[in-house]
Scaffold this active site. Structure first.
Site, PDB file in Angstrom:
ATOM      1  N   GLU A  25      72.349 -93.179  98.098  1.00 44.03           N
ATOM      2  CA  GLU A  25      73.254 -92.929  98.880  1.00 44.03           C
ATOM      3  C   GLU A  25      74.233 -94.396  98.891  1.00 44.03           C
ATOM      4  O   GLU A  25      75.543 -94.312  99.165  1.00 44.03           O
ATOM      5  CB  GLU A  25      72.842 -92.902 100.430  1.00 44.03           C
ATOM      6  CG  GLU A  25      72.344 -91.418 100.843  1.00 44.03           C
ATOM      7  CD  GLU A  25      70.912 -91.380 100.417  1.00 44.03           C
ATOM      8  OE1 GLU A  25      70.340 -92.450  99.777  1.00 44.03           O
ATOM      9  OE2 GLU A  25      70.189 -90.411 100.855  1.00 44.03           O
ATOM     10  N   LYS A  61      71.245 -81.771 113.528  1.00 37.69           N
ATOM     11  CA  LYS A  61      71.157 -80.725 112.677  1.00 37.69           C
ATOM     12  C   LYS A  61      71.419 -79.472 113.476  1.00 37.69           C
ATOM     13  O   LYS A  61      72.263 -78.575 112.931  1.00 37.69           O
ATOM     14  CB  LYS A  61      69.810 -80.547 112.002  1.00 37.69           C
ATOM     15  CG  LYS A  61      69.674 -79.530 111.185  1.00 37.69           C
ATOM     16  CD  LYS A  61      68.376 -79.496 110.283  1.00 37.69           C
ATOM     17  CE  LYS A  61      68.333 -78.601 109.318  1.00 37.69           C
ATOM     18  NZ  LYS A  61      66.782 -78.740 108.592  1.00 37.69           N
ATOM     19  N   PHE A 119      60.614 -87.078 112.430  1.00 34.17           N
ATOM     20  CA  PHE A 119      60.503 -87.094 111.152  1.00 34.17           C
ATOM     21  C   PHE A 119      62.114 -87.546 110.559  1.00 34.17           C
ATOM     22  O   PHE A 119      63.065 -86.613 110.842  1.00 34.17           O
ATOM     23  CB  PHE A 119      60.099 -85.760 110.248  1.00 34.17           C
ATOM     24  CG  PHE A 119      60.255 -86.084 108.695  1.00 34.17           C
ATOM     25  CD1 PHE A 119      59.304 -86.818 108.159  1.00 34.17           C
ATOM     26  CD2 PHE A 119      60.904 -85.265 107.959  1.00 34.17           C
ATOM     27  CE1 PHE A 119      59.742 -87.000 106.796  1.00 34.17           C
ATOM     28  CE2 PHE A 119      60.992 -85.185 106.657  1.00 34.17           C
ATOM     29  CZ  PHE A 119      60.383 -86.250 106.088  1.00 34.17           C
ATOM     30  N   GLN A 120      62.219 -88.648 109.774  1.00 34.78           N
ATOM     31  CA  GLN A 120      63.407 -89.017 109.171  1.00 34.78           C
ATOM     32  C   GLN A 120      64.375 -89.473 110.351  1.00 34.78           C
ATOM     33  O   GLN A 120      65.574 -89.176 110.152  1.00 34.78           O
ATOM     34  CB  GLN A 120      64.177 -88.082 108.169  1.00 34.78           C
ATOM     35  CG  GLN A 120      63.193 -87.898 106.900  1.00 34.78           C
ATOM     36  CD  GLN A 120      63.960 -87.374 105.789  1.00 34.78           C
ATOM     37  OE1 GLN A 120      64.904 -86.509 105.796  1.00 34.78           O
ATOM     38  NE2 GLN A 120      63.854 -87.715 104.518  1.00 34.78           N
ATOM     39  N   MET A 150      75.189-117.089  89.068  1.00 30.97           N
ATOM     40  CA  MET A 150      75.913-118.085  90.208  1.00 30.97           C
ATOM     41  C   MET A 150      74.868-118.888  90.923  1.00 30.97           C
ATOM     42  O   MET A 150      74.865-119.844  91.262  1.00 30.97           O
ATOM     43  CB  MET A 150      76.663-117.258  91.107  1.00 30.97           C
ATOM     44  CG  MET A 150      77.511-117.929  91.939  1.00 30.97           C
ATOM     45  SD  MET A 150      78.558-118.880  91.297  1.00 30.97           S
ATOM     46  CE  MET A 150      80.133-117.898  91.461  1.00 30.97           C
TER      47      MET A 150
END
Lengths: 562, 170
Positions: free
Chosen positions: A47, A159, A109-110, A465
């Site tokens: 993502e 959902k 969940f999630q 760097m």
């Protein structure tokens, strides 16, 4: 029609052509609706790659970038990219699924509190509780993202809302009583600004990312007045990098001419920038001779936040420049330009040639071979600064980098987003071996969509760097920066993905290597093995001022009186 | 310096989070916060007591204005009325103590809102300084608990927190 279909229809109505995303449980109804939608979806492999690609898409095109992810881990993987878009004022709309309403707050969940997590790193966010609110929320989100000071907006949709029957209307009227960006600069202030510039002896014009869309007006105003122009990292390309009025980039790794011009300036006209600490150094010692700072910004909160401002102008940079242009006169700056010219010719950006292949010469070779005609993306680190220094872009929206947040790993996903936004352009990602490995899974996205991007890895085998700071400020104690013992063979890695891999190790093979990259049909990953002890100079150490500028490595030091 | 700021907001979910989150993130010093609905449906009013120099206060106002759901921000520098409500439960062992507490109650024009065998709850309304003094006066008798609402404020005269006034925002 289900909520998911209503969502996609609302996106269509906003003119969305592309969504970058990754599916998962809580966003599945929307992915199901996407199956029948005319909107193109780019499947990324993480993502984070999606949100960075959407960011670059927005910056390269001027449109709103859209990214989609599932609940919990999917949405949380957007966090860095949203913060990045927020810091660099980029219009992005993120759509995330969430667990069904009845499960919110139950550690389902999630599940993650995504609106809570992203509150400080988005311009605004929504949790949609009612399916019929979808058109209004989408309209508001795109409006907020794209207008005023652009920024990311997140829409979190449970959902069951995606699955619910939509009975609402798409004809919604924007009603945001608390959101009315000021676009037109105050005429009195514009008059005062012109007056101050006319009386100035050593004026400068500094522009940032907020002037990318105002490039035409900026060019006209600069040419009319003859003002020297300095562009910040985010402002690169807003003014042509080959123009005689251009002094380069200011700040930590800026040019001597730009930093000295700021140091000696009496009037500073700053447009669409926010005086980041990498630009100012120590604020109390910034521009000590400037009796008048004119700050043009669309965000009133930026004015006076860092530096004292004498003439504040709140407004859109393009509209303000248009007004400034109306009253602009050629300024008498011959004496000032003589000074500037001397600094510019005496201290051009340069590097001491070494027997090894050097990052700077690789970038310069690409610049010469392309005539600077490319969209450049970078990761974060030494290679980023070298690209800013040695690939002066001449067009707006063509130098895509992570400025404010300094997000390593944006190079490849930025290249993907840029290529999708402007497929006709040559897209060059100058990346570091460290940065590249943070998001390299997106090579699969390059393959999947046959994106002709050229990835140039400047491999110095170190986190360069950090190493440079350790070299200069930590007594050469190189703590945890060595990568060469465990880096992959980048060319072979590319080949494993089915992408052409090129390796260039010797100085004498540079030209051939550059040609091979540019002439290749399709994407390339080119590894250039570069000298590992190179430093980025000039450098103003963090918290320093123009007077503290280090022009070359201390071993070859040449101090410069400011 | 202490500033009293009134903020008119759309009473959407989490709007208070946005404001407190902003204060935490930007390092602004919040002394008290009071919030309630207004006579206009959908609008709430928040009163913040903030300490900081002029530069900080300017940033507080500007950053608050950046929030989409914030309609109006006013720093009450002008003449204004400021009130806070406080409940104090104080221990009273015997008649003498009860009488002494009653004296304090009368002096401050507080009210007794609960009487029990060994305690009283006193209610006081006033500005924050008055509430401070009241608590100090009761301290020797044994304060059992204190609840303060935080200050609420309103400009004197005809000035109001207007809804439709144009605000600078981004």
């Amino acid at each position: 029609m289900k909520g998911a279909e209503a969502l996609l229809k609302a996106l269509e109505r906003e003119g969305v052509e592309v969504i970058f995303g990754h599916p998962g449980g809580a966003i599945m109804p929307t992915y199901d609706a996407l199956y029948d939608s005319p909107i193109r979806h780019i499947l990324v492999r993480h993502e984070q790659g999606g949100v960075h690609a959407a960011t670059a898409y927005a910056r390269a095109s001027g449109k709103v970038g859209v990214v989609m992810a599932t609940s919990g881990p999917g949405a949380l993987n957007l966090v860095t990219g949203l913060a990045d878009a927020m810091m660099d004022s980029t219009p992005v709309v993120a759509i995330t699924g969430n667990v069904p309403r009845a499960l919110i707050g139950t550690d389902a969940f999630q599940e993650a509190d995504v609106t809570g997590v992203t509150m400080p790193i988005t311009k605004h966010n929504y949790l949609v509780q009612d399916v019929n609110e979808i058109p209004r929320v989408v309209k508001e989100a795109f409006h907020i993202a794209a207008t005023g000071r652009p920024g990311p907006v997140l829409i979190d949709i449970p959902k069951d809302v995606q699955l619910e029957e939509f009975t609402g209307s798409f004809d919604v009227v924007l009603d945001l009583p608390g959101y009315k960006p000021t676009l037109m600069g105050h005429p009195k202030q514009i008059e005062r600004a012109l007056d101050a510039l006319e009386k100035a002896e050593r004026p400068i014009l500094m522009v940032g990312g907020g002037a990318q869309h105002a490039h035409a007006e900026l060019l006209a105003f600069a040419e009319k007045t003859g003002l020297p122009v300095i562009t910040t990292l985010m402002g690169l390309g807003a003014f042509p990098g080959n123009h005689p009025l251009w002094l380069g980039m200011p700040g930590m790794h800026g040019t001597v001419a730009a930093n000295r011009a700021i140091h000696h300036a009496d009037v500073i006209l700053a447009i669409g920038l926010r005086f980041d600490d990498r630009v100012t150094g120590k604020v109390s010692r910034f521009a000590p001779h400037a009796h008048t700072i004119i700050h043009v910004d669309i965000d009133p909160a930026e004015i006076g936040k860092v530096v004292r401002t004498h003439i504040p102008i709140v407004g859109d940079s393009r509209l303000v420049l248009k007004e400034l242009l109306k009253g602009a006169k050629p300024l008498r700056l011959a004496a000032w330009w003589r000074e500037l010219e001397e600094w510019r010719t005496r201290y051009p950006l340069r590097f001491k040639p070494k027997p090894h292949l050097q990052s700077q010469e690789v970038i310069r070779a690409f610049h010469e071979a392309t005539g600077g005609h490319a969209i450049v993306t970078t990761g974060v680190g030494q290679h980023q600064m070298f690209a800013a220094q040695f690939f002066p872009v001449t067009r707006p929206r063509s130098f895509l980098t992570s400025g404010g947040l300094g997000t390593m790993g944006v190079g490849l996903p930025f290249a993907i987003g840029a290529k999708i936004a402007r497929p006709e352009e040559l897209v060059l990602d100058f990346d570091g071996d460290g940065s590249f490995q943070m998001t390299l899974q997106e090579l699969a996205t390059v393959v999947k969509y046959k994106l002709d991007v050229k990835i140039v890895i400047l491999n110095n085998g170190y986190l360069g760097m950090v190493r440079q700071w350790q070299d200069l400020f930590h007594a050469k104690r190189y703590s945890e920066v060595y990568l060469a013992d465990s880096n992959p063979d980048f060319a072979r890695l590319a080949e494993a993905y089915g992408i052409r891999g090129i390796k260039v190790e010797r100085k004498e093979d540079l030209r051939k290597g550059v040609e091979a990259v540019l002439n290749a049909d399709g994407p390339v990953v080119a590894e250039f093995k570069v000298y590992h002890e190179e430093g980025v100079f000039p450098m103003i150490p963090a918290g320093g001022a123009a007077e503290d500028m280090i022009i070359e490595h201390p071993a070859e030091r040449e101090e410069v009186e400011a | 310096m202490r500033h009293v700021i009134s903020v008119l907001v759309q009473d959407h979910p989490r709007v208070l989070n946005r404001i407190t989150g902003l204060f935490a993130r930007r390092g602004f010093n919040l002394e008290s916060l009071a919030v309630g609905t207004t006579h206009i449906p959908g609008l709430s009013r928040i009163c913040l007591v903030v300490s900081g120099d002029d530069h900080t206060l300017e940033q507080v106002e500007k950053q608050l204005n950046r929030l989409i759901e914030v309609l109006k921000v006013t720093d009450h520098a002008e003449p204004h009325v400021e009130r806070e409500l406080c409940l104090v439960k104080v221990h009273v062992a015997g008649v003498e103590e009860r009488l002494a507490v009653k004296d304090i109650q009368e002096a401050f024009r507080a009210r007794v809102v609960d009487v029990a065998q060994r305690s009283l709850i006193l209610e006081l309304t006033g500005d924050s300084k008055k509430v401070d003094s009241f608590i100090e006066a009761l301290r020797p008798y044994g304060i059992l608990e204190v609840m303060r609402t935080g200050a609420v404020a309103m400009s004197r005269g005809e000035r109001t927190l207007k809804v439709r006034e144009k605000k600078e925002a981004v």
